[in-house]
Design an enzyme around this catalytic site. Sequence first.
Site, PDB file in Angstrom:
ATOM      1  N   ARG A  83      22.189  18.483  -5.850  1.00 40.41           N
ATOM      2  CA  ARG A  83      20.598  18.427  -5.589  1.00 40.41           C
ATOM      3  C   ARG A  83      20.519  19.504  -5.348  1.00 40.41           C
ATOM      4  NH1 ARG A  83      18.368  18.700  -0.392  1.00 40.41           N
ATOM      5  NH2 ARG A  83      16.241  18.960  -0.398  1.00 40.41           N
ATOM      6  N   TYR A 304      20.434  16.646  10.300  1.00 40.69           N
ATOM      7  CA  TYR A 304      21.906  17.094  11.745  1.00 40.69           C
ATOM      8  C   TYR A 304      22.115  16.308  12.594  1.00 40.69           C
ATOM      9  CZ  TYR A 304      21.616  19.730   7.239  1.00 40.69           C
ATOM     10  OH  TYR A 304      21.829  20.496   6.102  1.00 40.69           O
ATOM     11  N   GLU A 366      20.167  15.934   2.982  1.00 43.42           N
ATOM     12  CA  GLU A 366      21.577  16.381   3.319  1.00 43.42           C
ATOM     13  C   GLU A 366      21.904  16.164   4.806  1.00 43.42           C
ATOM     14  OE1 GLU A 366      19.341  20.453   4.273  1.00 43.42           O
ATOM     15  OE2 GLU A 366      18.276  20.371   2.590  1.00 43.42           O
TER      16      GLU A 366
HETATM   17  C1  GBH Z   1      18.135  22.262   6.494  1.00 42.06           C
HETATM   18  O1  GBH Z   1      17.689  22.478   7.325  1.00 42.06           O
HETATM   19  C2  GBH Z   1      17.581  23.193   5.654  1.00 42.06           C
HETATM   20  O2  GBH Z   1      16.882  22.894   4.220  1.00 42.06           O
HETATM   21  C3  GBH Z   1      18.738  24.260   4.702  1.00 42.06           C
HETATM   22  O3  GBH Z   1      18.333  24.801   3.284  1.00 42.06           O
HETATM   23  C4  GBH Z   1      19.797  24.566   6.061  1.00 42.06           C
HETATM   24  O4  GBH Z   1      20.519  25.853   5.212  1.00 42.06           O
HETATM   25  C5  GBH Z   1      20.425  24.060   6.565  1.00 42.06           C
HETATM   26  O5  GBH Z   1      19.580  22.598   7.072  1.00 42.06           O
HETATM   27  C6  GBH Z   1      21.239  24.319   7.595  1.00 42.06           C
HETATM   28  O6  GBH Z   1      19.827  24.907   8.567  1.00 42.06           O
HETATM   29  O7  GBH Z   1      20.012  23.942  17.670  1.00 42.06           O
HETATM   30  O8  GBH Z   1      20.937  21.752  17.869  1.00 42.06           O
HETATM   31  O9  GBH Z   1      18.449  21.755  18.030  1.00 42.06           O
HETATM   32  C7  GBH Z   1      17.662  22.217   8.823  1.00 42.06           C
HETATM   33  C8  GBH Z   1      16.647  22.209   9.534  1.00 42.06           C
HETATM   34  C9  GBH Z   1      16.278  22.563  12.075  1.00 42.06           C
HETATM   35  C10 GBH Z   1      18.010  21.553  12.154  1.00 42.06           C
HETATM   36  C11 GBH Z   1      17.168  23.427  13.126  1.00 42.06           C
HETATM   37  C12 GBH Z   1      18.306  21.471  13.195  1.00 42.06           C
HETATM   38  C13 GBH Z   1      18.170  22.962  15.221  1.00 42.06           C
HETATM   39  C14 GBH Z   1      19.430  21.801  15.927  1.00 42.06           C
HETATM   40  N1  GBH Z   1      17.351  22.784  11.619  1.00 42.06           N
HETATM   41  N2  GBH Z   1      17.677  22.222  14.455  1.00 42.06           N
HETATM   42  S1  GBH Z   1      19.755  22.612  17.629  1.00 42.06           S
END
Ligand code: GBH
Length: 453
Positions: A83, A304, A366
């Site tokens: 991807r 995540y 992801e």
């Molecule tokens: C993705 O976004 C993106 O699609 C990608 O481009 C990026 O590189 C990858 O993730 C890694 O960041 O502080 O515990 O509350 C992820 C979006 C938003 C997921 C913030 C985790 C916060 C975690 N992220 N979120 S926390």
Amino acid sequence: TSFTDATRLPRLPADFVWGASTAAYQIEGAADEDGKGASIWDTFVRRPGAVRDGHTGDIACDHHHRFDEDVTLMRRLGLDAYRFSVSWPRVLPTGAGRIEPRGLDFYDRLVDALLGAGIEPVPTLFHWDLPQALEDEGGWLNRTTAHRFAEYAAVVAERLGDRVKRWITLNEPFVHMSFGYGFGVHAPGRALMLDALPVAHHQLLGHGLATAALRAAVPGGQVLIANNCTPVRLRHDARHDTDVAAASAYDALHNRLFNDPLLLGRYPDLSAYGMTDPSWGGIVREGDLATIAAPLDGLGVNYYNPTWVTAPADPAAALPFDLAEPAEPYERTAFGWPVVPDGLTELLTGLEARYGNDLPPVWITENGCSQPAGLHDRPRIEYLAGHIDAIARAVSRGVDVRGYFTWSLLDNFEWAEGYHQRFGLVEVDFTTRQRTPRASFEWYRDLIASQRS
Ligand code: GBH
């Protein structure tokens, strides 16, 4: 449990697709080569203080010049699918109108290299790098951008659609809306808080219009979207109804605002949670929801970690929740994000419970973690193993999950963090651009091989 022996993980279905993900601005570099136009990230990285240490994606992993080497790495991994994202301003330098043939040529070569290596190319059409020329006209606050997106989708599909069958329209419209237009910590750097809500609708409308364009250009093609989804949790010491209300407000804004219109054809009532946008009534027009709810071949889920919320400390605050830290001492990634594999089982079974027959097959588009530099990344192996096991648990409870794309193949430009966060199975030296596979690379290769045997 330790699953660091890849062969001991539960078996996913035989036709399960094993992949890896990247995104154009994070790896390509060649920021103004071959006629490429500027994107909002090319602009944003030059704003003082926007990105740690002033890092930019001007060169990034230099993937634009080294994609052959990267495809070789993917072949060594044994990936079924890759991807990547297409840079809109590489193909249409001003976002609309004039097509830059050299931009399309690059993706044409990449697709052929992938197919030659036996790897299915799975492009994402928008991973946050909007052409600056469209931002100058309001970006995703402007409804016209949705139509421009569909025109761009048609251009790319007409060139690649003879070889590319699975398409992803948008990456994480929630994160683009909230980080880019709500808080201003990503491009385009606007801090509009809830006035950013039209960005949700215009992205979703763009998705729906692009879906129609892709269906017309690619007979037998499949269309997905990649949503960032999070299970919303209360702290174990939560005691109040107001905490419960805050959690459901957050779930409405982060998850349901995007999944409900796509899968059910309606928006959650954000005003019931005190989240109003005075213009929303005029933003959503007759027929839009039918366009957005066009059938999907799959729902991409980027996971995540869970999100913990409490009632807002200040009841007059703009948002009806406060983000909180979990009270439990979870292990943390180098980014500081908690490692919570069972959150992924919870998320997947929760999607099944909410949407049932309206839930198309799910793809994990992801999942991965930032770890310190170095090749001996055992915590990454444990992260991946725990999350793949969590998927297997959801599958055994009846969730139809078809594939897993780990984030990421390579260390890359991690947005506002620049090169300070490393998500790769492959380490990249950002002085020489040399690639070196980590222990997790060998582990993922063994996992894929053992799942096939
Ligand atoms: C993705 O976004 C993106 O699609 C990608 O481009 C990026 O590189 C990858 O993730 C890694 O960041 O502080 O515990 O509350 C992820 C979006 C938003 C997921 C913030 C985790 C916060 C975690 N992220 N979120 S926390």
